[in-house]
Design a protein around this motif. Structure first.
Motif, mmCIF file in Angstrom:
data_model
loop_
_atom_site.group_PDB
_atom_site.id
_atom_site.type_symbol
_atom_site.label_atom_id
_atom_site.label_comp_id
_atom_site.label_asym_id
_atom_site.label_seq_id
_atom_site.Cartn_x
_atom_site.Cartn_y
_atom_site.Cartn_z
ATOM 1 N N GLU A 1 -73.132 17.659 4.158
ATOM 2 C CA GLU A 1 -72.288 18.704 4.718
ATOM 3 C C GLU A 1 -73.143 19.723 5.470
ATOM 4 O O GLU A 1 -74.323 19.908 5.167
ATOM 5 N N LYS B 1 -71.390 14.673 -2.189
ATOM 6 C CA LYS B 1 -71.542 15.423 -0.949
ATOM 7 C C LYS B 1 -72.642 16.460 -1.148
ATOM 8 O O LYS B 1 -72.539 17.321 -2.030
ATOM 9 N N ASP C 1 -68.354 17.437 -4.843
ATOM 10 C CA ASP C 1 -68.603 18.300 -3.706
ATOM 11 C C ASP C 1 -69.754 19.254 -4.021
ATOM 12 O O ASP C 1 -69.966 19.646 -5.184
ATOM 13 N N GLU D 1 -62.075 15.635 -3.928
ATOM 14 C CA GLU D 1 -63.379 16.250 -4.129
ATOM 15 C C GLU D 1 -63.283 17.361 -5.177
ATOM 16 O O GLU D 1 -62.392 18.208 -5.117
ATOM 17 N N VAL E 1 -72.603 11.896 1.445
ATOM 18 C CA VAL E 1 -72.114 12.612 2.620
ATOM 19 C C VAL E 1 -72.866 13.938 2.696
ATOM 20 O O VAL E 1 -72.882 14.699 1.728
#
Length: 901
Positions: free
Chosen positions: A856, A820, A799, A769, A854
């Protein structure tokens, strides 16, 4: 112009001239027709001559008609252009005289505007003439030429005065003062003629015809001016105004010059002529003029009433006897010189074979003898060295050191004087020399000085180079850290003893943000080139009151003196920051934008240089912590903060060596099945029994460069652990965070490859990431490195996506496998409609690009439901599971690879 055309023009000009002369015999208005017309026909002739010369100048320049003359150092177009301007100046003077005469008679007692125009034509004529016949080379030769010309002019003027103007002077009596105004033209013409006539003999043969025509025209014009001067004094025009036809002839000859000489080179020079004759031409002219003046003055003296002929005869014979006596003395001196030369033959032989320069000097510095080695050492000819005192060759700042030499004559001491002086060489450069001076005594001769000189320029240059390298930076050419420290000490010491406490002394430290990435990606050579560009920009913003230095690496420092207001220093710091960020730096074929973090510190009354520089460095460090491009002024608390930061960096290195770091793992689950699909490795620090999170030490690790070995340890530890889990039939992936320094480090790709091979973890299981800022800092190099990782089979994820400014083009170019969503987006789901819309857009973007999304920071159940509804693939957060040690991760999974959602 053909021969037939030239003959027609010559005939026409001759006819006009004769017609003009005939006008002197035609009476008109108590004068003659020529005198009544006055300057008008000559002004027209001068104007036409100027037009002819200027037209020919452009024609020669376009056709290259003076190619041969240019090879000889002449410049035909420039010569014609200046001669044309001179003719136009004469025309302007004639027109002005004519207009003035219409409104009143001109006075002999003053110079009019027309006179100024006519006098201005002479320097223009001189410039044009010397383009055809260049000045003799060398300052000394030119000076000799000018002095001989002056002697010649003085002698000729004496003859002209005696024959023409002396009777007028006697007749004018008390009004003789007006004679000076009448003599302006003749005197100026005589000076210019004596200056230029010797140049005729040394002119190139390719311009010889042009030179002869030009000087002939000037002689004719000068003759007309002489006649005009007499007319000014006598009243009625001389010979019916003959001066005007004569001047008309001069202008006609000058205007016809280019057409009479074009494509007609001069005759081949004979033995007596050529460019070498300039050595003798001024002297010959001066001697001839003196001889003529002597004869005329002697004859005049013999005819003076009341003077007995015996007196000039006695004076003349006395002069002849004196000349004979002087010749005899010269012969005696020559005999003595030969005797001395024979006696000192061994000395001269020694001097000839010596590598040093040996001089014998008179008391006034005149050179009596110089060794032949001088020519090789300093490039002079022997005649040049003997012609002037040696003090003329010594640097003015070093002349004061030579005063000790005079004591040798008074004390007659046997001990010599040692001197280090700068001496001018023949090429104009200053050579450093080391000399020994002692008294040189010979019977029957005045005391002189014996000087032995050695050129030590190479030694001094080496010393200067060593000193320059000691106090200057080799990359930027700026003063270095050592110089700035010494300069700061001197400035503060001077302030302590001065009476001006109202001015401040400040120091500005500047650090280039992101420069380390340039060095890592483009190489140190190109990084040095960027530093040179930055140095030039900064130097352009500073004045003489500021000293710019390279402190080291990508840091610069500016010492500012004599500041009356502190705000000016802050304004200067902000201006330096703007000039760095104003436009991209050219590095190879790329444009790189950089900013600068700047710290400012002011010297307290009791501050020393070390404290001032340290405070500026501390302020700069604080500015970097606030973010790129900030300016920070030093405050007392900053020092404690920086000290703590340094202590933290030292402690981190010790912790890495002592194994105080450990990993925790946070599950990443499939939001549809609630199955754990991967874990994210997170580093922790066990500091004396206290668990410290990465937010408290990662910044210091990156700043100190410790992030590279720490990141390698994290990667190796996590890969080994996940590889063990996978052997236990747990199909799980691994995510590891990277920093920009890791990505751009030289061995990063090979390190990842080695860790995968050592741990046995399949490459496709590992997801690395990176923050999207990595792509923005250095797109080309980051994409290249991450592309090499993809070639290994490693998965890539962006990320904290959404909070930076990474574009879709970056995602497409890098071909990432996952994005993410930043936790800040997840935190505002259901609370902020805009954030909710953006989150949905990012999820849809990922689905359209075929990459995994994804989320977070999932902490509430409503967030989870909204993400599921939006179609988000995976998620992580405290609602799913907190980060935990490896043992906790194994207990959570319990072999089922799932969590209760």
């Amino acid at each position: 112009m053909g021969i037939r055309a030239r003959r027609l023009w010559t005939a026409a000009l001759g006819a006009l001239f004769l017609l003009y002369v005939a006008g002197t015999f035609v009476p008109a208005a108590q004068s003659t027709l020529t005198a009544v017309m006055a300057e008008w026909p000559t002004s027209v002739a001068a104007a036409l001559a100027g037009a002819s010369l200027l037209f020919a100048s452009r024609r020669w320049a376009a056709t290259g008609a003076d190619h041969d003359a240019q090879a000889d150092g002449a410049d035909g177009p420039a010569a014609l252009r200046n001669l044309g301007l001179a003719s136009l100046a004469w025309a302007a003077g004639g027109v002005t005289h004519g207009i003035t005469r219409l409104f009143g008679s001109s006075s002999v007692l003053s110079l009019t505007l027309g006179d100024l125009f006519a006098l201005a034509a002479l320097p223009l004529f001189v410039v044009g003439f010397t383009r055809f016949a260049p000045w003799p080379g060398g300052l000394r030769t030119a000076l000799r030429h000018i002095t001989d010309s002056y002697v010649c002019a003085a002698a000729i003027f004496s003859v002209v005065w005696l024959l023409l103007f002396a009777p007028q002077y006697r007749e004018l009596g008390e009004g003789a003062g007006v004679l000076g105004f009448a003599l302006v033209y003749p005197v100026a013409d005589i000076v210019v003629l004596c200056l230029l006539i010797p140049l005729v003999f040394m002119s190139p043969h390719s311009t010889r015809r042009a030179v002869l025509l030009a000087i002939s025209a000037l002689i004719v014009i000068a003759g007309a001016d002489l006649i005009g001067g007499i007319s000014r004094l006598t009243g009625p025009p001389v010979a019916g105004g003959i001066e005007y036809p004569v001047k008309f002839l001069g202008f006609a000859l000058l205007g016809a010059l280019p057409w009479l000489v074009e494509h007609r080179p001069g005759s081949v020079p004979r033995r007596i002529t050529g460019r070498g004759l300039y050595r003798f031409a001024p002297e010959l002219a001066a001697i001839g003029a003196l001889a003529l003046a002597s004869i005329v003055l002697t004859v005049a003296a013999l005819r003076l009433p009341g003077v007995a002929p015996v007196l000039p005869l006695a004076a003349g014979t006395a002069v002849l006897v004196l000349l004979v006596r002087v010749l005899g003395m010269l012969e005696e001196n020559a005999t003595l010189a030969r005797m001395v030369l024979n006696r000192e033959g061994h000395f001269h032989e020694l001097a000839r074979n010596s590598g040093d320069v040996i001089l014998i000097l008179d008391r006034d510095g005149g050179v009596f003898y110089v060794s032949p080695g001088t020519a090789e050492a300093f490039g002079y000819r022997l005649d040049d060295v003997l012609a002037a005192p040696v003090t003329a060759l010594i640097h003015p700042e070093d002349l004061g050191r030579t005063k000790a030499v005079n004591d040798l004559f008074g004390h007659r001491a046997g001990q010599g004087v040692h001197l280090r002086l700068r001496v001018r060489a023949a090429d104009g450069t200053w050579r450093h020399t080391e000399s020994t001076v002692s008294l040189y005594e010979q019977p029957g001769e005045p005391d002189r000085l014996l000087v032995t000189t050695r050129d030590i320029s190479a030694q001094v240059a080496l010393q200067d180079e060593v000193e320059h390298l000691t106090f200057h930076d080799g990359v930027t050419g700026l003063p270095n850290r050592a110089y700035l420290e010494e300069r700061a000490s001197d400035v503060l010491a001077h302030r302590a003893i001065s009476d001006d406490p109202d001015t401040d002394i400040a120091c500005v430290f500047l650090d280039l943000d992101g420069f380390t990435a340039v060095n890592d990606s483009a190489g140190h050579v190109r990084g040095d080139h960027l530093l040179g560009q930055a140095a030039r920009r900064l130097r352009g913003e500073l004045d003489s009151s500021a000293t710019l230095a390279r402190w080291g690496g990508d840091e610069f420092a500016v010492l500012v003196e004599g500041v009356t207001r502190a705000q000016r220093v802050v304004d200067l710091a902000e201006r330096l920051g703007r000039v760095i960020a104003s436009e991209p730096f050219q590095v190879a074929d790329r444009d790189i934008l950089l900013t600068a973090s700047i710290g400012v510190a002011f010297a307290e009354p009791t501050s020393d240089s070390g404290e001032l520089l340290r405070n500026a460095d501390v302020a700069m460090t604080r500015a970097k912590e606030r973010g790129a491009g900030h300016v920070e002024v030093y405050a007392a608390h900053m020092h404690d903060t920086v000290v703590s930061r340094l202590e933290l960096q030292i402690r981190l290195r010790q912790a890495l060596a002592a194994g105080e770091f450990f990993l925790e793992y946070q599950p990443i689950v499939d939001l549809d099945s609630s199955q754990v699909t991967a874990v994210e490795a997170l580093v922790r620090w066990n500091r004396d029994g206290e668990v410290v999170g990465p937010d408290d030490f990662i910044g210091a690790a990156e700043e100190s460069g410790l992030i590279v070995p720490l990141g390698e340890w994290i990667l190796r530890e996590a890969c080994q652990k996940v590889a063990v889990w996978r052997v236990s039939d747990w199909d799980i992936g691994l995510s590891v965070n990277l920093s920009v320094k890791q990505v751009l480090s030289d061995r990063f790709v090979s390190t990842v490859e080695t860790v995968l091979a050592d741990s046995g973890l399949p490459a496709e299981v590992l997801t690395l990431e990176v923050d999207e800022e990595v792509l923005l800092d250095d797109v080309g190099e980051a994409v290249l490195r991450l592309g090499e990782l993809r070639a290994l089979g490693v998965m890539l994820a962006i990320d904290d996506y959404g909070m930076g400014y990474a574009s879709l083009a970056h995602l497409r170019e890098l071909s990432v496998d996952a994005i993410k969503i930043d936790p800040l987006f997840t935190a505002d789901l259901g609370r902020d409609d805009t954030v909710t819309l953006l989150t949905h857009t990012i999820i849809q973007l990922g689905r359209d690009l075929g990459v995994q999304v994804v989320a977070e920071g999932i902490e509430r159940s409503e967030q989870l439901e909204q993400l599921r509804t939006m179609g988000c693939d995976r998620g992580q957060g405290f609602l799913v599971a907190r980060p935990m040690p490896a043992s906790g991760m194994e207990s959570l999974v319990g072999g089922e690879s799932g969590v209760n959602l």
